[in-house]
Enzyme design. Structure first.
Site, PDB file in Angstrom:
ATOM      1  N   GLY A   1       3.069  -1.165   4.274  1.00  8.43           N
ATOM      2  CA  GLY A   1       3.107   0.266   3.997  1.00  8.43           C
ATOM      3  C   GLY A   1       4.529   0.717   3.714  1.00  8.43           C
ATOM      4  N   GLY A   2       5.195   1.219   4.724  1.00 11.74           N
ATOM      5  CA  GLY A   2       6.527   1.810   4.580  1.00 11.74           C
ATOM      6  C   GLY A   2       7.508   0.963   3.790  1.00 11.74           C
TER       7      GLY A   2
ATOM      8  N   GLU B   1      -6.541   4.575   8.314  1.00  9.57           N
ATOM      9  CA  GLU B   1      -6.328   6.007   8.044  1.00  9.57           C
ATOM     10  C   GLU B   1      -7.602   6.644   7.485  1.00  9.57           C
ATOM     11  OE1 GLU B   1      -2.713   5.346   5.828  1.00  9.57           O
ATOM     12  OE2 GLU B   1      -1.815   4.661   7.704  1.00  9.57           O
TER      13      GLU B   1
ATOM     14  N   GLY C   1       3.073   1.953  10.889  1.00  7.94           N
ATOM     15  CA  GLY C   1       4.045   3.033  10.754  1.00  7.94           C
ATOM     16  C   GLY C   1       4.808   3.345  12.034  1.00  7.94           C
TER      17      GLY C   1
ATOM     18  N   ASN D   1       0.872  -1.178   0.000  1.00  2.00           N
ATOM     19  CA  ASN D   1       0.000   0.000   0.000  1.00  2.00           C
ATOM     20  C   ASN D   1       0.907   1.225   0.000  1.00  2.00           C
ATOM     21  OD1 ASN D   1      -1.776   2.056   0.497  1.00  2.00           O
ATOM     22  ND2 ASN D   1      -2.380   1.352   2.541  1.00  2.00           N
ATOM     23  N   TRP D   2       0.915   1.926  -1.117  1.00  2.00           N
ATOM     24  CA  TRP D   2       1.842   3.066  -1.240  1.00  2.00           C
ATOM     25  C   TRP D   2       1.312   4.325  -0.569  1.00  2.00           C
ATOM     26  CZ3 TRP D   2       3.690   2.718  -7.105  1.00  2.00           C
ATOM     27  CH2 TRP D   2       4.443   1.546  -7.257  1.00  2.00           C
ATOM     28  N   LYS D   3       0.085   4.283  -0.082  1.00  2.00           N
ATOM     29  CA  LYS D   3      -0.520   5.444   0.595  1.00  2.00           C
ATOM     30  C   LYS D   3      -0.323   6.718  -0.243  1.00  2.00           C
ATOM     31  CE  LYS D   3      -0.011   3.029   4.941  1.00  2.00           C
ATOM     32  NZ  LYS D   3       0.117   3.068   6.380  1.00  2.00           N
TER      33      LYS D   3
ATOM     34  N   HIS E   1      -9.447   1.180   5.462  1.00  2.00           N
ATOM     35  CA  HIS E   1      -8.130   1.339   6.075  1.00  2.00           C
ATOM     36  C   HIS E   1      -8.248   2.243   7.298  1.00  2.00           C
ATOM     37  CE1 HIS E   1      -3.932   2.352   6.698  1.00  2.00           C
ATOM     38  NE2 HIS E   1      -3.641   1.274   5.991  1.00  2.00           N
TER      39      HIS E   1
ATOM     40  N   SER F   1       3.846  -2.532  10.207  1.00  2.00           N
ATOM     41  CA  SER F   1       5.297  -2.651  10.333  1.00  2.00           C
ATOM     42  C   SER F   1       5.844  -4.009   9.887  1.00  2.00           C
ATOM     43  CB  SER F   1       5.750  -2.320  11.758  1.00  2.00           C
ATOM     44  OG  SER F   1       5.404  -0.976  12.073  1.00  2.00           O
TER      45      SER F   1
ATOM     46  N   GLU G   1      -5.011  -5.051  10.610  1.00  2.00           N
ATOM     47  CA  GLU G   1      -3.954  -4.061  10.795  1.00  2.00           C
ATOM     48  C   GLU G   1      -4.153  -3.361  12.138  1.00  2.00           C
ATOM     49  OE1 GLU G   1      -2.195  -2.837   6.705  1.00  2.00           O
ATOM     50  OE2 GLU G   1      -3.756  -1.416   7.246  1.00  2.00           O
TER      51      GLU G   1
HETATM   52  P1  13P Z   1       3.338   0.124   7.705  1.00  2.00           P
HETATM   53  O1  13P Z   1       3.837  -1.120   7.039  1.00  2.00           O
HETATM   54  O2  13P Z   1       4.066   1.356   7.308  1.00  2.00           O
HETATM   55  O3  13P Z   1       3.234  -0.043   9.194  1.00  2.00           O
HETATM   56  O4  13P Z   1       1.820   0.352   7.177  1.00  2.00           O
HETATM   57  C1  13P Z   1       0.902  -0.672   7.228  1.00  2.00           C
HETATM   58  C2  13P Z   1      -0.322  -0.276   6.503  1.00  2.00           C
HETATM   59  O5  13P Z   1      -1.062   0.587   6.929  1.00  2.00           O
HETATM   60  C3  13P Z   1      -0.594  -0.942   5.213  1.00  2.00           C
HETATM   61  O6  13P Z   1      -1.888  -0.669   4.771  1.00  2.00           O
END
Ligand code: 13P
Length: 251
Positions: free
Chosen positions: A235-236, A98, A174, A10-12, A96, A214, A168
């Site tokens: 994510g990251g 967020e 993150g 997920n590149w956000k 998600h 993470s 998640e």
């Molecule tokens: P991180 O891997 O940066 O913790 O993010 C997870 C995430 O929200 C994937 O959708």
């Protein structure tokens, strides 16, 4: 039951067109020939078409990071399932944390997105997870049950087969704090048991449940070795080609 692993990035809200094309090309390269697992990227809307173009000859799948329930119309800022499909996507991340926390999406909106995705033929990747406060209050299972029951309200049993669930924990996103493999497995098992009650056991056994929060090259192998963890939503570490390639190639 063995489920086909799914490794999703997920590149956000990251990547310019140039970054996205470069990263997608690297992922296509390092996932070539991996026939026993699925790889998926969820880039920002602005680069869906370019990424689809780069991935054309690969098996890598594309998802949008959210989706509206209507086919078209006056919904400023939204993207429709038809638009995702025409850009080369086949799936959509929905719910998600967020979206829930920063943009205050409630169960009703998330449920509408979920049903809309299914109606137009997108695979929903449905995210759920508790906050740190909820975990510390011993409410993890209660919160997850509410998110599942409300988010999946009205979903036809046959459509559940196509659905992917992503656990998640908000406190692990993150933050560099991953749930331990035992913590994650405990929750994944709970989710599967609940899905069996809500739908039927055969469906619960076939639904892929991803872990997100993470996920890194150094913890992916242990997480993926758990019986109820069928993949990762990253994510990251998905923004770094080398890290994501290692994650895709988990052992
Ligand atoms: P991180 O891997 O940066 O913790 O993010 C997870 C995430 O929200 C994937 O959708």
């Amino acid at each position: 039951m063995k489920r086909r692993p799914l490794l999703a990035g997920n590149w956000k809200m990251h990547t310019t067109v140039e970054d996205a094309c470069h990263l997608a090309a690297e992922v296509a390269k390092c996932s070539a020939g991996l026939s026993d697992r699925d790889v998926l990227l969820a880039p920002p809307y602005t680069v869906l078409t370019e990424v689809a173009h780069v991935l054309q000859k690969s098996e890598v799948l594309i998802a949008s990071q959210s989706v509206c329930w209507e086919e078209e119309g006056a919904f400023t800022g939204e993207i429709s399932p038809a638009m995702v499909l025409s850009a080369g996507g086949t799936a959509a991340i929905i719910g998600h944390s967020e979206r829930r926390q920063i943009f205050h999406e409630d169960h009703e909106i998330i449920n509408k997105r979920f049903l809309g995705a299914l109606k137009f033929g997108l695979i929903p990747i449905f995210c759920i997870g508790e906050t740190l406060e909820e975990r510390e209050m011993g409410k993890t299972f209660e919160i997850l049950e509410e998110q599942l029951r409300e988010g999946l309200a009205g979903v036809d049993i046959k459509d559940m087969k196509k659905t992917v669930v992503a656990y998640e924990p908000v406190w692990a996103i993150g933050t560099g704090k991953t749930a331990t493999k035992e913590q994650a497995q405990e929750v994944h098992k709970f989710i599967r048991t609940l899905l069996a009650k809500m739908f039927e056991k055969a469906i619960a056994d076939s639904v892929r449940i991803l872990y997100g929060g993470s996920v890194k090259p150094d913890n992916v192998d242990a997480l993926m070795a758990q019986p109820d963890i069928d993949g990762a939503l990253v994510g990251g570490a998905a923004l770094d080609a080398e890290s994501f390639c290692r994650i895709i190639n988990f052992i």
